[in-house]
Design a protein around this motif. Structure first.
Motif, short mmCIF file in Angstrom:
data_model
loop_
_atom_site.label_atom_id
_atom_site.label_comp_id
_atom_site.label_asym_id
_atom_site.label_seq_id
_atom_site.Cartn_x
_atom_site.Cartn_y
_atom_site.Cartn_z
N ASP A 433 0.82 -1.22 0.00
CA ASP A 433 0.00 0.00 0.00
C ASP A 433 0.85 1.27 0.00
N GLN A 457 -4.85 1.97 -6.65
CA GLN A 457 -5.98 1.33 -6.01
C GLN A 457 -7.22 2.21 -6.20
N GLY A 458 -8.24 1.63 -6.79
CA GLY A 458 -9.43 2.41 -7.13
C GLY A 458 -9.48 2.80 -8.59
N GLY A 459 -8.39 2.53 -9.33
CA GLY A 459 -8.39 2.77 -10.76
C GLY A 459 -8.66 4.20 -11.15
N ASP A 461 -11.38 5.92 -11.08
CA ASP A 461 -12.22 6.67 -10.14
C ASP A 461 -11.36 7.38 -9.10
N ALA A 462 -10.33 6.68 -8.59
CA ALA A 462 -9.45 7.29 -7.59
C ALA A 462 -8.66 8.44 -8.19
N ASN A 465 -11.15 11.46 -8.62
CA ASN A 465 -11.96 11.99 -7.51
C ASN A 465 -11.25 12.08 -6.17
N LYS A 466 -10.04 11.58 -6.05
CA LYS A 466 -9.35 11.65 -4.77
C LYS A 466 -8.18 12.63 -4.84
N ILE A 471 -4.00 8.72 -2.73
CA ILE A 471 -4.18 7.53 -3.57
C ILE A 471 -3.08 6.52 -3.26
N TYR A 474 -1.05 -0.43 -5.98
CA TYR A 474 -0.76 -1.85 -5.77
C TYR A 474 0.74 -2.06 -5.96
#
Length: 600
Positions: A433, A457-459, A461-462, A465-466, A471, A474
Motif C-alpha cells: 500500500d 488502487q481504485g483505478g 475513479d481514484a 476523484n481523490k 491515492i 498496488y
C-alpha cells in the motif's frame, strides 16, 4: 591414466589407502618438518596433504617452488596414524606420498597471500581478484551464488514459469537512475541504453500472450555504490505473471524465497505467508519502509500527549509543525544515565536537535521530561506506548520526515547496542500500500512516489476523484532483515488510466506516447491484467553468505568509484574508434585555484 588427475583434492578417504593416484592443483602451503616436506595441495574442491620424504630425489626440486604454483603429482595414498589425523579436513585421514611431480605453472612473488586470514585493502583485492577468488571465503561465496541461482531457476520452472531473455541494447527511458549509453555506429548521433531493468519488456511479454515469465536478469544503472548495492550492474530474479492480483504474486514468490533461504542456511526463516505491513504503518512503527523484524523495538505517535503539555520544548515544537514519536525499550531503565545521555549526543551528531528520554522505576516516571509533564499525560503515555515496569522510552521530536529518519536510526542503534536483535534468523515481510504520488519539495510538484507503471488502487475513479496524495497503489516491497530484496507491483495495463496517472505527475499525453511508446501502443491492442516483482540475486546471496558487503558475493565487482582495477575500466579508447562512432570528447573544464572558494 588421465593426464592431470584421477581424483580431486576433496575425494580421497581412508578406504582409498594403497591406491596410486594423480592429483593437480595449487600449492596452498608447504611445511618443512625436519627434512620431511608437507604440501597442502588445493583445487576447486578441497585440500589433500601430500608428503615428500627427506630421501626423495624430488625434495630439492619441490623446495624451490612457491605457494600458488600449479603442479601435478603422482603418488600413493597412505592412511595417517591416529595422532596425525586432521579431523577438520574431509581428506584428513589420508595423505599422498609423492612419487613424481610435474610443474604446470610456477608463480613469482605474490602481491597477496591466499593462505591465511590476513586482511588486504580493497584496491589490492580487486586488482588481483583472481588471487582473491582462490581464498576460501570468497571461493565459497561464488559456489553459493551458483547454487542459489540454480535452485531459484528450478523453483521457478517447477511453477511453470518460462525463462525468456530480454534485450540488453534498448532505448533510454526515465526510470529513476542514470542510463549507461551505447553509441550507435550505424545511426550516427543516436544511442542505445543498457536496461536499468527489463520492466517494459517483461510487461510486453504478458501482452504477447505468455502467462509466466522469469529470467536471472542483468540490470545496469549508473549510480553510486553502497554496501548492499554494486555500482554499474547487478542481477535480479525478474518475473511477471498475467491475470493475477497482488495475492497471486505473493503466493508465487514466497515459497521460492522461503525455500531458498531454508535450503542454504540453518537459520530460522519466516514461514510463508510473510507478514504484510502497510507503508503508513511501517513509517509510524519503524520510521522507514525497510523494517528489520529481528529488532523488537517500534515507535508510536505521542504528539497529542505532549501537545499543549508542561514540557515546553516539545509543546513549542509541535506548534511549529513537529511531531513526537516514542520508542519503548523494555527493561532498559537499569542502564546508566551515561547511556541515555550518550544517545542524546549521538542524535545531535546525526543532525537532530537531540533525543529525549524517560525512565521508569516500576511505573514511576523519572527524568527531566517526566518532571515537567503532567501526571495524567504520563498515564496516557504509559497506555499508548505499552510501558511496563522498569522500561524506558526515547522521544524523537522534529518535522515528520526528519523524525522518521531519526526513529529508524534510533531503533537500529539501540537494538544493536543493547543486543536486542533475534540471532540466526531471516525475517521476511511485505511492505504494501505505497502512496501512488508524493509531493516533491524541490520542484513543488506532485510526482510518482515509487513505480509509475503501477495500478492505482481504485483505478480511474481514484485518479479523478481523490486527492492524489491520498491515492494508494498496488505496489509492494519484500524485505528481509531490514534489506529491500525486491520492489514490485500490479501493473497499470489500461492506456486511459496510464495517461491520467502521468497527467497528475505533470506529463502530457504526447510525453507518454514519446517516452513509453512501445508499451503504451501495445496496451491499445489488448493487455491482460498483470504484475510481478524482481528480488535481487546479489542481495539474496549476501544475506545467505552472512556478509555485510555485496562485493564479497560478486565474482568481479567494481570499486565504490565504479572502476575495474583488474581490467583497467573505464578507459580511454583510440581516436579511430571515436571517429567511427562520430563522437568527439569534450572534457569538463579544469577548476582554477581558488575557484571553489570564490563560488562558495
Amino acid at each position: 591414466m588421465h593426464s592431470f588427475r584421477t581424483h580431486t583434492c576433496h575425494q580421497l578417504r581412508k578406504q582409498d589407502a594403497g591406491q596410486s593416484v594423480k592429483l593437480s592443483g595449487w600449492i596452498h602451503r608447504m611445511r618443512d618438518h625436519g627434512g620431511v616436506l608437507f604440501i597442502d595441495l588445493r583445487d576447486h574442491y578441497g585440500l589433500t596433504q601430500c608428503v615428500v620424504d627427506e630421501n626423495s630425489p624430488l625434495l630439492s626440486e619441490i623446495e624451490k617452488l612457491k605457494a600458488e604454483s600449479v603442479i601435478t603429482i603422482d603418488g600413493n595414498v597412505v592412511e595417517r596414524t591416529g595422532e596425525t589425523v586432521n579431523k577438520d579436513l574431509p581428506t584428513g585421514e589420508i595423505e599422498v606420498k609423492i612419487t613424481s611431480v610435474d610443474v604446470q605453472s610456477a608463480t613469482g612473488e605474490l602481491p597477496m597471500q591466499v593462505f591465511g586470514d590476513e586482511e588486504y585493502p580493497e584496491s589490492t583485492r580487486l586488482t588481483y581478484r583472481y588471487l582473491d577468488l582462490r581464498r576460501e571465503s570468497v571461493h565459497k561465496n561464488m559456489v553459493l551464488r551458483s547454487q542459489v541461482i540454480s535452485s531459484i531457476r528450478k523453483r521457478m520452472t517447477d511453477q511453470d514459469f518460462l525463462e525468456i531473455q530480454t534485450p540488453i541494447l534498448t532505448a533510454s527511458s526515465p526510470e529513476g537512475a542514470r542510463d549507461f549509453l551505447v553509441p550507435s555506429r550505424i545511426h550516427p548521433g543516436k544511442f542505445y541504453a543498457l536496461p536499468q531493468a527489463p520492466q517494459m519488456f517483461k510487461q510486453l511479454l504478458m501482452v504477447g500472450g505468455f502467462d509466466r515469465y522469469f529470467q536471472i536478469a542483468p540490470c545496469f544503472r549508473d549510480e553510486d555504490a553502497r554496501a548492499d548495492r554494486s555500482p554499474g550492474e547487478f542481477y535480479q530474479l525478474d518475473f511477471e505473471m498475467a491475470f493475477v492480483e497482488q495475492d497471486d504474486v505473493f503466493v508465487a514468490i514466497e515459497p521460492v524465497m522461503e525455500g531458498v533461504f531454508k535450503e542454504f542456511s540453518d537459520w530460522k526463516v519466516t514461514d510463508a505467508p510473510f507478514p504484510r505491513i502497510a507503508y503508513a504503518d511501517a513509517m509510524l512503527k519503524y520510521g522507514c519502509d525497510k523494517p528489520d523484524l529481528r529488532n523488537p523495538l517500534i515507535s508510536c505517535d505521542v504528539t497529542e500527549i505532549f501537545d499543549g503539555g508542561g514540557f515546553g520544548i516539545f509543546a513549542g515544537a509541535i506548534k511549529k509543525g513537529s511531531i513526537v514519536r516514542g520508542i519503548r525499550v523494555p527493561k532498559a531503565s537499569s542502564n546508566a544515565r551515561s547511556f541515555f545521555d550518550g544517545m542524546n549526543d549521538w542524535a545531535r551528531k546525526q543532525g537532530a536537535p537531540g533525543l529525549g528520554y524517560m525512565t521508569f522505576e516500576g511505573l514511576e516516571a523519572k527524568g527531566p521530561i517526566a518532571n515537567n509533564l503532567e501526571a495524567d499525560r504520563i498515564q496516557q503515555l504509559i497506555k499508548t506506548a505499552g510501558i511496563e515496569a522498569d522500561d524506558a522510552i526515547f522521544f524523537v521530536c522534529n518535522g515528520k520526515s526528519d523524525a522518521e529518519k531519526l526513529v529508524a536510526q534510533t531503533i537500529a542503534k539501540v537494538g544493536a547496542d543493547l543486543d536486542l536483535l533475534e540471532k540466526d534468523a531471516f525475517r521476511f515481510c511485505w511492505v504494501v500500500d505505497y502512496p501512488m504520488f508524493e509531493f516533491d519539495e524541490k520542484t513543488q510538484k506532485i510526482d510518482f512516489s515509487h513505480n509509475p507503471f503501477s495500478m492505482p488502487q481504485g483505478g480511474m475513479d481514484a485518479l479523478e476523484n481523490k486527492d492524489p496524495l491520498d491515492i494508494l497503489a498496488y505496489q509492494y516491497d519484500i524485505i528481509c532483515n531490514g534489506i529491500e530484496l525486491s520492489s514490485g507491483a500490479i501493473r497499470n495495463h489500461k492506456p486511459e488510466i496510464m495517461y491520467k496517472a502521468f497527467e497528475i505527475a505533470g506529463y502530457s499525453k504526447e510525453d507518454v506516447d514519446q517516452e513509453f511508446s512501445g508499451m503504451i501502443n501495445a496496451f491499445k491492442f489488448g493487455a491482460p491484467p498483470h504484475g510481478g516483482s524482481a528480488p535481487g540475486i546479489d542481495r539474496i546471496v549476501m544475506l545467505l553468505a552472512d556478509t555485510p558487503n555485496i562485493r564479497e558475493v560478486i565474482a568481479f565487482p567494481m570499486t565504490q568509484t565504479a572502476e575495474d582495477l583488474m581490467m583497467g575500466a573505464p578507459a580511454q579508447v583510440r581516436d579511430d574508434q571515436l571517429k567511427e562512432l562520430n563522437i568527439r570528447i569534450q572534457m569538463p573544464p579544469k577548476e582554477k585555484p581558488g575557484e571553489k572558494e570564490e563560488a562558495a
